[in-house]
Design an enzyme around this catalytic site. Structure first.
Site, mmCIF file in Angstrom:
data_model
loop_
_atom_site.group_PDB
_atom_site.id
_atom_site.type_symbol
_atom_site.label_atom_id
_atom_site.label_comp_id
_atom_site.label_asym_id
_atom_site.label_seq_id
_atom_site.Cartn_x
_atom_site.Cartn_y
_atom_site.Cartn_z
ATOM 1 N N HIS A 21 0.959 -1.141 0.045
ATOM 2 C CA HIS A 21 -0.120 0.050 -0.121
ATOM 3 C C HIS A 21 0.932 1.137 0.168
ATOM 4 C CE1 HIS A 21 -3.510 2.471 0.633
ATOM 5 N NE2 HIS A 21 -3.919 2.037 1.787
ATOM 6 N N ASP B 273 3.020 5.215 -7.020
ATOM 7 C CA ASP B 273 4.103 5.163 -6.327
ATOM 8 C C ASP B 273 5.526 5.040 -7.051
ATOM 9 O OD1 ASP B 273 3.274 5.288 -3.656
ATOM 10 O OD2 ASP B 273 2.258 3.288 -4.044
ATOM 11 N N HIS C 212 -2.236 -2.471 -9.931
ATOM 12 C CA HIS C 212 -3.160 -1.861 -8.982
ATOM 13 C C HIS C 212 -4.373 -2.650 -9.066
ATOM 14 C CE1 HIS C 212 -5.679 1.164 -6.920
ATOM 15 N NE2 HIS C 212 -4.501 1.639 -6.640
HETATM 16 N N1 CMC Z 1 5.022 -6.904 -10.596
HETATM 17 C C1 CMC Z 1 4.799 -8.373 -11.371
HETATM 18 N N2 CMC Z 1 3.705 -8.931 -11.484
HETATM 19 C C2 CMC Z 1 2.573 -8.464 -10.816
HETATM 20 C C3 CMC Z 1 2.632 -7.088 -10.089
HETATM 21 C C4 CMC Z 1 3.846 -6.343 -10.085
HETATM 22 N N3 CMC Z 1 3.951 -5.081 -9.639
HETATM 23 N N4 CMC Z 1 1.368 -6.851 -9.637
HETATM 24 C C5 CMC Z 1 0.653 -7.663 -10.003
HETATM 25 N N5 CMC Z 1 1.231 -8.563 -10.724
HETATM 26 C C6 CMC Z 1 0.912 -10.056 -11.587
HETATM 27 C C7 CMC Z 1 0.543 -10.956 -10.347
HETATM 28 O O1 CMC Z 1 1.803 -11.937 -10.114
HETATM 29 C C8 CMC Z 1 -0.456 -11.783 -10.992
HETATM 30 O O2 CMC Z 1 -0.199 -12.472 -12.214
HETATM 31 P P1 CMC Z 1 -0.848 -14.085 -12.196
HETATM 32 O O3 CMC Z 1 -2.260 -13.801 -12.817
HETATM 33 O O4 CMC Z 1 0.101 -14.749 -13.299
HETATM 34 O O5 CMC Z 1 -0.609 -14.838 -10.762
HETATM 35 C C9 CMC Z 1 -1.316 -10.710 -11.855
HETATM 36 O O6 CMC Z 1 -0.463 -9.546 -11.992
HETATM 37 C C10 CMC Z 1 -2.662 -10.065 -10.628
HETATM 38 O O7 CMC Z 1 -1.948 -9.680 -9.490
HETATM 39 P P2 CMC Z 1 -2.606 -9.753 -8.207
HETATM 40 O O8 CMC Z 1 -1.748 -9.849 -7.145
HETATM 41 O O9 CMC Z 1 -3.702 -10.605 -8.014
HETATM 42 O O10 CMC Z 1 -3.155 -8.433 -8.265
HETATM 43 P P3 CMC Z 1 -3.889 -7.426 -6.852
HETATM 44 O O11 CMC Z 1 -4.871 -6.874 -7.292
HETATM 45 O O12 CMC Z 1 -4.183 -8.511 -5.919
HETATM 46 O O13 CMC Z 1 -2.444 -6.463 -6.393
HETATM 47 C C11 CMC Z 1 -1.063 -4.763 -6.047
HETATM 48 C C12 CMC Z 1 -2.499 -5.197 -6.572
HETATM 49 C C13 CMC Z 1 -1.021 -3.414 -5.949
HETATM 50 C C14 CMC Z 1 -1.013 -5.295 -4.580
HETATM 51 C C15 CMC Z 1 -0.061 -5.547 -6.864
HETATM 52 O O14 CMC Z 1 -0.180 -4.999 -8.222
HETATM 53 C C16 CMC Z 1 1.194 -5.265 -6.344
HETATM 54 O O15 CMC Z 1 1.884 -5.851 -5.499
HETATM 55 N N6 CMC Z 1 2.186 -4.088 -7.144
HETATM 56 C C17 CMC Z 1 3.426 -3.894 -6.357
HETATM 57 C C18 CMC Z 1 3.118 -2.917 -5.167
HETATM 58 C C19 CMC Z 1 2.785 -1.634 -5.533
HETATM 59 O O16 CMC Z 1 3.203 -0.950 -6.323
HETATM 60 N N7 CMC Z 1 1.787 -1.226 -4.758
HETATM 61 C C20 CMC Z 1 1.289 0.275 -4.752
HETATM 62 C C21 CMC Z 1 -0.019 0.487 -5.009
HETATM 63 S S1 CMC Z 1 -0.693 2.094 -5.586
HETATM 64 C C22 CMC Z 1 -0.656 2.694 -3.901
HETATM 65 C C23 CMC Z 1 -1.901 2.347 -3.103
HETATM 66 O O17 CMC Z 1 -2.966 2.457 -3.612
HETATM 67 O O18 CMC Z 1 -1.656 1.957 -1.894
#
Ligand code: CMC
Length: 429
Positions: free
Chosen positions: A268, A363, A307
């Site tokens: 986050h 971010d 995201h």
């Molecule tokens: N790098 C590589 N792969 C990713 C990433 C990433 N940053 N984000 C998602 N994926 C892949 C993930 O591995 C999955 O692949 P598969 O379908 O093959 O298993 C797919 O994309 C869907 O990901 P998810 O984890 O199910 O998506 P989510 O909606 O649960 O997660 C997130 C959202 C923001 C937690 C995630 O994208 C992430 O960890 N990003 C990196 C951390 C980040 O930048 N966070 C800041 C968010 S914006 C500020 C805020 O609102 O706080």
């Protein structure tokens, strides 16, 4: 067109007609679906709220596919470009309308008369160790504020509620700056109320002598825009924490402390710090392709990408990317920018990221700007928490004023042991 959903339960052959409102059905309507009369009834299983609306809100609108973000109907790009100050946007987010000139003057006056903290809060902060993380200090101090303002528990008294809102918005920059000065062993700098919200924060952070700190207008403007971009983001992890904690009718300081704790995590508000670590680890442009390959092979994530809601370029990231160049014109370019740009270029062309709709989020570039402005990395989540306090408070007020809401209490699917008799210790294996 009938606004209903018909469900057939194939276990019993019975049909149920559920009303549809705002493209949703009420989860509690599913409870009618039973096999036996004494069954609990059907529930939905939705870990991480992937497809559950838990509130009706009028504050922030996001269309993740189109990359749209609006506060109270106003596009974020317009607010970032035209707002005269962060407090103008804070008023909009909290009150629902842009303020008139006199409303804004009064709002500013009220908030600026709540920027000082009680000397005992200062003493409390002095009790932290020299190397305490500023976010840990920030969270603890916000929680401690409930002991200074016990009347804050009267959350249904509009006058008391408004007072706590003014106090929180006024004091969070002071607490944030004190946390920083404490870790540096520097004397605390008291607020200067004739400065802007962002300018006063910069002064409390960086002023060194008794003369007034000359805030650079480009950096002040950049921080104002960053604050505006971070003011609210509808039902994210920390807003949901704020609402959930607030649903127990606890005071807003305790709820804000919980929301800030939720913000701290690397998925986050901690992500901008993680981006800088990642760029440091990559080290140079030449290493970018190998790093991207590692991410695709499941060895870590590309921080600042992806995201839960945006499946397009985060509109905040667009504004920040543009602003980075303005900041760097004053501070000099952050050498990590070239690595970030190359990372973005390669990722946006790569099938792995394209297929999963992973774009830069807020971010990805904000940490580069904060770092260039002289903020240490461990202060990044605190910089996020200052403006987001406004969003948390708006979400909280909406929540406790909503007749549909009750104390937050999800259900569970229990998969543990069935009833079994007590076993004396000598008979346990
Ligand atoms: N790098 C590589 N792969 C990713 C990433 C990433 N940053 N984000 C998602 N994926 C892949 C993930 O591995 C999955 O692949 P598969 O379908 O093959 O298993 C797919 O994309 C869907 O990901 P998810 O984890 O199910 O998506 P989510 O909606 O649960 O997660 C997130 C959202 C923001 C937690 C995630 O994208 C992430 O960890 N990003 C990196 C951390 C980040 O930048 N966070 C800041 C968010 S914006 C500020 C805020 O609102 O706080």
């Amino acid at each position: 067109m009938p606004q209903t959903l018909t469900i057939t339960d194939n276990r019993t052959g019975k049909q149920y007609e559920l009303p549809i409102e705002h493209e949703t059905v009420r989860a509690t309507d599913l409870r009618k679906i039973k096999v036996k009369d004494d069954d609990f009834g059907m529930m939905v299983y939705d870990p991480a709220f992937m497809n559950t609306a838990s509130v009706k809100s009028k504050i922030t609108f996001i269309d993740g596919d189109k990359g749209i973000l609006r506060y109270r109907g106003y596009p974020i790009e317009q607010l970032a470009e035209h707002s005269s100050s962060f407090l103008e946007v804070a008023y909009l987010v909290l009150m629902g309308e842009l303020p008139t000139k006199s409303q804004l003057d009064e709002w500013r006056y009220n908030i600026k008369h709540h920027t000082f903290v009680h000397e005992n809060i200062k003493k409390l902060m002095e009790g932290f160790r020299y190397d305490a993380h500023p976010m840990g200090m920030f969270i603890s101090t916000i929680a401690a504020m409930s002991t200074f303002y016990p009347e804050a528990k009267n959350i249904f008294d509009p006058e008391s509620r408004q007072k706590q809102i003014l106090r929180l918005i006024g004091k969070v920059p002071t607490i944030a700056a004190f946390a920083y000065r404490h870790t540096k062993g520097l004397p605390y700098v008291y607020p200067e109320n004739e400065l802007t919200y962002a300018g006063n924060f910069l002064s409390m952070m960086f002023k060194m002598s008794s003369e007034r700190y000359q805030v650079n207008p480009i950096l002040e403007h950049a921080l104002t825009v960053l604050f505006i971009l971070h003011a609210d983001h509808e039902q994210n992890c920390s807003a949901n924490a704020m609402r959930s904690i607030g649903s127990s009718h606890v005071d807003p300081y305790s709820a804000c402390a919980g929301a800030a704790a939720a913000l701290w995590g690397p998925l986050h508000g901690g992500a901008n710090e993680a981006v800088i670590h990642m760029l440091d680890e990559i080290g140079s442009i030449q290493n970018v392709p190998a790093f991207v390959k590692d991410v695709k092979d499941g060895k870590g994530r590309l921080m600042g990408f992806g995201h839960r809601v945006y499946k397009n370029y985060d509109p905040r990231a667009k504004v920040i990317k543009k602003m980075a160049y303005e900041v760097f014109s004053v501070t000099g370019k952050n050498p990590k920018l070239d690595i970030a740009l190359e990372l973005e270029r390669i990722a946006l062309e790569d099938d792995y990221f394209v297929k999963r709709k992973l774009y830069p989020n807020v971010d990805f570039y904000s940490g580069l700007i904060y770092q260039a402005m002289g903020f240490p990395m461990d202060l990044f989540p605190v910089l996020f928490a200052i403006p987001r306090t406004v969003g948390w408070l708006a979400q909280w007020v909406e929540h406790i004023s909503d007749a549909d809401q009750k104390i937050a209490r999800p259900r569970q699917i229990f998969l543990g042991a069935d009833e079994r008799p007590w076993t004396p210790i000598e008979k346990r294996s």
